[in-house]
Design an enzyme around this catalytic site. Structure first.
Site, mmCIF file in Angstrom:
data_model
loop_
_atom_site.group_PDB
_atom_site.id
_atom_site.type_symbol
_atom_site.label_atom_id
_atom_site.label_comp_id
_atom_site.label_asym_id
_atom_site.label_seq_id
_atom_site.Cartn_x
_atom_site.Cartn_y
_atom_site.Cartn_z
ATOM 1 C CE LYS A 97 -1.574 0.991 4.724
ATOM 2 N NZ LYS A 97 -2.731 1.449 5.491
ATOM 3 C CG ASP A 98 3.544 2.265 2.751
ATOM 4 O OD1 ASP A 98 2.508 2.924 2.944
ATOM 5 O OD2 ASP A 98 4.131 1.649 3.645
ATOM 6 N NE ARG A 148 -7.558 3.480 3.780
ATOM 7 C CZ ARG A 148 -7.729 2.683 4.819
ATOM 8 N NH1 ARG A 148 -8.887 2.082 5.004
ATOM 9 N NH2 ARG A 148 -6.752 2.470 5.681
ATOM 10 N NE ARG A 149 -6.407 2.943 8.715
ATOM 11 C CZ ARG A 149 -5.083 2.780 8.817
ATOM 12 N NH1 ARG A 149 -4.340 3.721 9.365
ATOM 13 N NH2 ARG A 149 -4.518 1.674 8.371
ATOM 14 N NE ARG A 166 3.972 11.649 9.653
ATOM 15 C CZ ARG A 166 4.743 10.760 9.052
ATOM 16 N NH1 ARG A 166 4.333 9.529 8.892
ATOM 17 N NH2 ARG A 166 5.948 11.099 8.632
ATOM 18 N NE ARG A 172 1.215 6.282 13.092
ATOM 19 C CZ ARG A 172 0.509 6.538 12.003
ATOM 20 N NH1 ARG A 172 -0.752 6.162 11.935
ATOM 21 N NH2 ARG A 172 1.067 7.144 10.996
ATOM 22 C CB CYS A 260 -0.307 6.936 -0.106
ATOM 23 S SG CYS A 260 0.739 8.305 0.381
HETATM 24 C C1 DPM Z 1 -0.762 4.494 3.625
HETATM 25 C C2 DPM Z 1 -1.700 4.933 4.572
HETATM 26 C C3 DPM Z 1 -1.154 4.605 5.822
HETATM 27 C C4 DPM Z 1 0.117 3.991 5.606
HETATM 28 C C5 DPM Z 1 -3.012 5.600 4.247
HETATM 29 C C6 DPM Z 1 -4.240 4.736 4.498
HETATM 30 C C7 DPM Z 1 -1.779 4.893 7.146
HETATM 31 C C8 DPM Z 1 -1.421 6.278 7.627
HETATM 32 C C9 DPM Z 1 -1.904 6.592 9.006
HETATM 33 C C10 DPM Z 1 -0.854 4.604 2.167
HETATM 34 N N1 DPM Z 1 0.338 3.966 4.258
HETATM 35 O O1 DPM Z 1 -4.179 3.569 4.925
HETATM 36 O O2 DPM Z 1 -5.364 5.232 4.277
HETATM 37 O O3 DPM Z 1 -2.514 5.746 9.673
HETATM 38 O O4 DPM Z 1 -1.653 7.713 9.426
HETATM 39 C C11 DPM Z 1 1.267 1.904 6.537
HETATM 40 C C12 DPM Z 1 0.969 0.912 7.516
HETATM 41 C C13 DPM Z 1 1.251 -0.321 6.930
HETATM 42 C C14 DPM Z 1 1.720 -0.070 5.653
HETATM 43 C C15 DPM Z 1 0.465 1.157 8.870
HETATM 44 C C16 DPM Z 1 -1.053 1.260 8.972
HETATM 45 C C17 DPM Z 1 1.140 -1.713 7.536
HETATM 46 C C18 DPM Z 1 -0.006 -2.528 6.947
HETATM 47 C C19 DPM Z 1 0.226 -3.062 5.570
HETATM 48 C C20 DPM Z 1 1.108 3.426 6.624
HETATM 49 N N2 DPM Z 1 1.749 1.284 5.450
HETATM 50 O O5 DPM Z 1 -1.769 1.484 8.004
HETATM 51 O O6 DPM Z 1 -1.539 1.094 10.121
HETATM 52 O O7 DPM Z 1 1.263 -3.696 5.306
HETATM 53 O O8 DPM Z 1 -0.658 -2.870 4.736
#
Ligand code: DPM
Length: 358
Positions: A97-98, A148-149, A166, A172, A260
């Site tokens: 997702k990143d 999104r959340r 952050r 966190r 993202c």
């Molecule tokens: C992206 C988002 C977030 C990450 C945006 C989204 C969360 C940011 C936040 C694109 N990347 O989800 O709407 O919560 O402020 C990220 C996490 C993981 C990968 C952590 C998470 C782990 C889960 C995975 C940060 N990137 O989302 O809690 O491998 O999918």
């Protein structure tokens, strides 16, 4: 005898002795994810020597700015890609997702591993133990920097307030537990599980509460697109169903021109060779939204031989039926087009502007 992926790097005894260097960010989650892929590779290729090269990226250094405000899409990935390009590392493990839906030239996703739970989860401040998003008191503050959340949950749980949070997962959790700023935070279930923090999950959010991000829960291995040896080696890590779901999701996001940092969410499923995709876009407060679903057959029956160089939204998967990949990509594009015809771009453009002005 079947030749392995390393025909050109076998020594006189037929033993593979090449060193494969794996680049990773320094965060604990990134290390865990990289170690996980390293273990898989060691099992599959016991003779390959793996080396892990850890580096910190701009994204790890800027801890005080909301992710959605930083703008630079490939914040966490660029420095690792530079290392790939300079041949300092041979592959990089990312959370899918990143990774942007369009990778810079010369790179490709050579493996998409079987997805963990793609859902989001609620982690409560210890004092709220036993409560849910529904039963938390009015005005409780929920920590998330994900537009999104926040968009989905604001609409669904109007009695709650949402604030940015952050930092990496460790930071966190510390901010949640050691202060009184947040009643709960929302994190991806997959990350929590990989960190061994499943016990902190009080609630997993189903699609009716919060649909997930494109690619969430899946690990991806990024490689040099032209490095056939490494591509062939990592391709054995591909999980077909995850590949098809994620191609559809990424095609959907790419067509919407979303990065993202836009409120876009999905839900996918493969059942009896049918791939279903639900996709939605939201205004920042969730008041405005568009949501549609479509499905397609991904029957691998009529196998089309793969052309050498074909990527689908950045993914190279020669060992997954091409026709199914084509169908998955088309599904994502078609669903995005349907939402665009109903005004999705207006919702996203407004969301982007408001977020930039925050
Ligand atoms: C992206 C988002 C977030 C990450 C945006 C989204 C969360 C940011 C936040 C694109 N990347 O989800 O709407 O919560 O402020 C990220 C996490 C993981 C990968 C952590 C998470 C782990 C889960 C995975 C940060 N990137 O989302 O809690 O491998 O999918």
């Amino acid at each position: 005898m079947e030749e392995g992926p390393y025909k050109c790097v076998r020594d006189g005894n037929g033993t593979v002795n090449r060193v494969i260097r794996m680049g990773t960010r320094k965060s604990q989650l990134a290390r865990i994810q990289t170690d996980y892929v390293a273990e898989k590779l060691k099992t599959l290729y016991p003779d390959v020597h793996l080396e892990i090269v850890a580096m910190s990226t701009i994204g790890d250094k800027i801890l005080d700015t909301a992710l959605s405000k930083i703008g630079e899409k490939s914040l966490f990935t660029k420095e690792l890609e530079n290392a790939l390009e300079r041949n300092e590392v041979d592959l990089v493990v990312h959370s899918l997702k990143d990774l942007p839906t369009t990778l810079p030239n010369g790179f490709t996703i050579g493996a998409v591993l079987q997805r963990e739970s793609p859902h989001d989860a609620v982690v409560l401040h210890p004092k709220n133990s036993g409560l849910t998003l529904d039963t938390l008191p009015d005005g409780s503050v929920i920590g998330t920097s994900s537009l999104r959340r926040a968009a989905q949950l604001k609409k669904r749980f109007p009695h709650l307030e949402f604030k940015d949070i952050r930092g990496n997962l460790n930071t966190r959790l510390k901010k949640l537990d050691e202060k009184e700023d947040y009643a709960a935070i929302i994190l991806a279930a997959a990350g929590l599980k990989r960190m061994g923090w499943e016990a902190r999950v009080s609630q997993v959010l189903g699609p009716e509460d919060c649909m997930y991000a494109v690619g969430q829960g899946a690990l991806a291995v990024e490689v040099r697109a032209r490095d056939c040896d490494i591509l062939e080696m990592v391709s054995t890590l591909h999980h077909s169903e995850t590949v098809l779901r994620c191609i559809a999701e990424r095609a959907f996001l790419r067509r919407l021109e979303g990065g993202c940092s836009v409120p876009v969410a999905v839900n996918t499923e493969v059942k009896d060779s049918v791939l279903s995709l639900t996709g939605a876009v939201y205004s920042l407060d969730g008041a405005d939204s568009l949501k549609e679903a479509m499905e397609t057959s991904v029957d691998p029956g009529n196998k089309l031989e793969s052309a050498a160089d074909i990527q689908h939204v950045g993914v190279t998967a020669h060992n997954v039926p091409q026709c199914a990949q084509v169908a998955a990509e088309k599904l994502g594009v078609d669903l995005a087009n349907l939402l665009l015809s109903k005004g999705a771009m207006e919702i996203l453009t407004t969301a982007r502007k408001l977020n930039d002005a925050r």
